[in-house]
Design an enzyme around this catalytic site. Structure first.
Site, short mmCIF file in Angstrom:
data_model
loop_
_atom_site.label_atom_id
_atom_site.label_comp_id
_atom_site.label_asym_id
_atom_site.label_seq_id
_atom_site.Cartn_x
_atom_site.Cartn_y
_atom_site.Cartn_z
CE LYS A 194 -4.40 1.63 10.27
NZ LYS A 194 -3.42 0.65 10.53
C1 LIG Z 1 -3.06 -0.17 9.26
C2 LIG Z 1 -1.33 -0.58 9.29
C3 LIG Z 1 -0.85 -0.68 7.94
C4 LIG Z 1 -1.67 -0.62 6.71
O1 LIG Z 1 -2.16 0.74 6.27
P1 LIG Z 1 -3.50 0.76 5.30
O2 LIG Z 1 -3.78 2.11 5.26
O3 LIG Z 1 -4.58 -0.09 5.80
O4 LIG Z 1 -3.13 0.17 3.90
C5 LIG Z 1 0.45 -0.85 7.84
N1 LIG Z 1 1.15 -0.85 9.03
C6 LIG Z 1 0.54 -0.69 10.15
C7 LIG Z 1 1.34 -0.71 11.56
C8 LIG Z 1 -0.67 -0.43 10.58
O5 LIG Z 1 -1.29 -0.43 11.80
#
Ligand SMILES: *Cc1c(COP(=O)(O)O)cnc(C)c1O
Length: 471
Positions: free
Chosen positions: A115
């Site tokens: 993120k």
């Molecule tokens: C948010 C997240 C996901 C999922 O990603 P999306 O874009 O919501 O599908 C997978 N792994 C981790 C560690 C995350 O923080």
């Protein structure tokens, strides 16, 4: 480039308006009016493509009405260049696991999750937009664990922003929580909600749906429906597919919850990057795996708490963008399907749209036991420690799925650092992953957070009392 709503009843918006608003006023998601092509860029940069360069190009193509190329390049450089907060100069390095499989490490940012890749760019974009307008913003976000920490790292100390982060109480790991509660920044307000992630997401939607409140607070969102996040994430699908795709397309396995990261892969493909098939790997919260298998998109009765909490999501928000695309950009159809979803909790994906989805995506659900087994197997054969989310990708690649028989390279997305989930990793592998040096003080800093009930009105009152943007 203008942005239209998937539900067809909102005026077209500019890139900056679309990202500052988040959700379109008709409840739909913003999508670009057309898909720009990266092909000229891919031809010119043969052999030398960095993450900052690919991100600058993608940002410029999607935001050319708001940003010059030099402006986009400056923002991408601030987010990903040599002075950035990524602990690895490649931002999203690839590590080879076996003859055909690579791990794309997306966890070298300040909060140790993928993120950060999007949020660091959003932080730079907000800085630019607010400096231009002289306004203040209230940013609210709902997090299943990692969005919140990445938002805090990107926006802490931002003079014109107050950040409110709703996290599901008791449902995130301690490291995840500390990234939100121990920032020490007075413009950051972590809120522990007595509920699960879907409750947090529902409150968030209610805040935006209250027009008077949203306007009064100058409300903005950084959740995975933010178009800026999709653009920033598309950049690493471009660099990876390009780095490995000498002879043909490169395939990706994406641990998925809200379908943001996986949709970014689809966007890179739409722009002409050599992306082949994308395997969606879910945990027991398997709405996408069920949908791809049966054609029925339907919410389960309750969310399951798993060892991959960032994916404990029942409603995959960005799926609406794929529905819009795969119905041939039919906004009336998309609006009707989502009206049915709001009413009854489900809809049938039209047959032609399902075929179109299956043309790129396969999907499989992975249990906690399979996740632990994959952590152990990958560690034994390569020495790599995977976080539980990344291990879901590894398990999915081993297990396979309907329509998934990739020829060519396979890239597993490693979405968080194993040190974010030390107990789970230790239980599966016997090894405790240490926190990287750039996060060494995380456990020394005091935590601060407020607890609120699962109630949108209570959150509104809380925000109103604290937001400096209120007018
Ligand atoms: C948010 C997240 C996901 C999922 O990603 P999306 O874009 O919501 O599908 C997978 N792994 C981790 C560690 C995350 O923080």
């Amino acid at each position: 480039m203008r942005y239209v709503s998937t539900r067809g009843q909102a005026p077209a918006a500019s890139f900056l308006d679309a990202i500052l608003r988040g959700l379109a006023p008709d409840g739909g998601l913003y999508v670009p009016e057309s898909w720009p092509s990266l092909r000229p860029y891919l031809r010119e940069n043969r052999g030398a493509m960095g993450h900052a360069g690919a991100a600058a190009e993608a940002l410029y193509l999607f935001a050319e009405d708001d940003l010059s190329f030099a402006g986009a390049a400056a923002l991408a450089n601030e987010a990903y260049g040599p002075e950035s907060r990524f602990a690895h100069p490649a931002v999203a390095p690839l590590r080879q696991l076996d003859g055909r499989t690579w791990l794309m490490e997306l966890f070298h940012g300040p909060s140790l999750a993928f993120k950060d890749v999007a949020m660091q760019l959003i932080g730079a974009l907000y800085g630019e937009a607010l400096a231009r307008s002289g306004e203040r913003l209230t940013v609210v976000c709902a997090t299943s664990g990692d969005t919140g920490g990445a938002a805090v790292e990107a926006l802490k100390g931002a003079g014109a922003v107050d950040l409110f982060v709703m996290l599901p109480k008791g449902r995130v790991s301690e490291v995840q929580r500390r990234f939100m509660t121990a920032s020490g920044a007075s413009n950051v307000h972590p809120i522990l909600i007595d509920g699960d992630f879907d409750d947090c997401q529902a409150i968030l939607k209610a805040l935006f749906a209250d027009k008077a409140f949203a306007e009064g607070a100058s409300l903005s969102g950084v959740n995975s429906i933010s178009w800026a996040r999709i653009v920033a994430q598309a950049a690493y699908f471009v660099t990876a597919s390009y780095a490995l795709g000498g002879d043909g397309p490169v395939n990706f396995v994406v641990p998925t919850g809200n379908f943001g990261d996986a949709f970014a892969g689809y966007v890179a493909k739409k722009m002409g990057a050599p992306v082949g098939r994308i395997l969606l790997a879910t945990n027991a919260n398997d709405i996408l795996a069920r949908t791809m298998a049966t054609g029925r998109y339907t919410r389960a009765a309750q969310s399951n708490a798993t060892i991959s909490p960032a994916m404990d999501i029942q409603v995959a928000s960005n799926f609406e963008r794929l529905v819009f695309e795969c119905t041939g950009r039919d906004a009336d159809r998309t609006r009707a399907l989502y009206a049915a979803f709001a009413q009854s909790g489900g809809f049938d994906v039209p047959a032609a749209a399902l075929d179109a989805m299956r043309g790129t995506f396969s999907a499989i659900a992975i249990s906690d036991d399979e996740t632990r087994a994959a952590m152990k197997a990958v560690h034994a054969s390569t020495g790599e420690l995977l976080c539980p989310h990344s291990a879901i990708a590894a398990a999915a690649a081993m297990k396979g799925a309907e329509g998934w028989n990739p020829d060519g390279p396979v890239v597993l997305l490693a979405t968080a650092h194993p040190a974010k989930f030390p107990d789970t990793v230790e239980a599966a592998t016997g090894v405790t992953p240490p926190l990287p040096a750039h996060c060494a003080t995380l456990f020394d800093r005091p935590e601060r957070a407020d607890a609120l009930p699962n109630d949108a009105e209570a959150v509104k009152r809380y925000v109103r009392e604290r937001s400096r943007a209120w007018r």
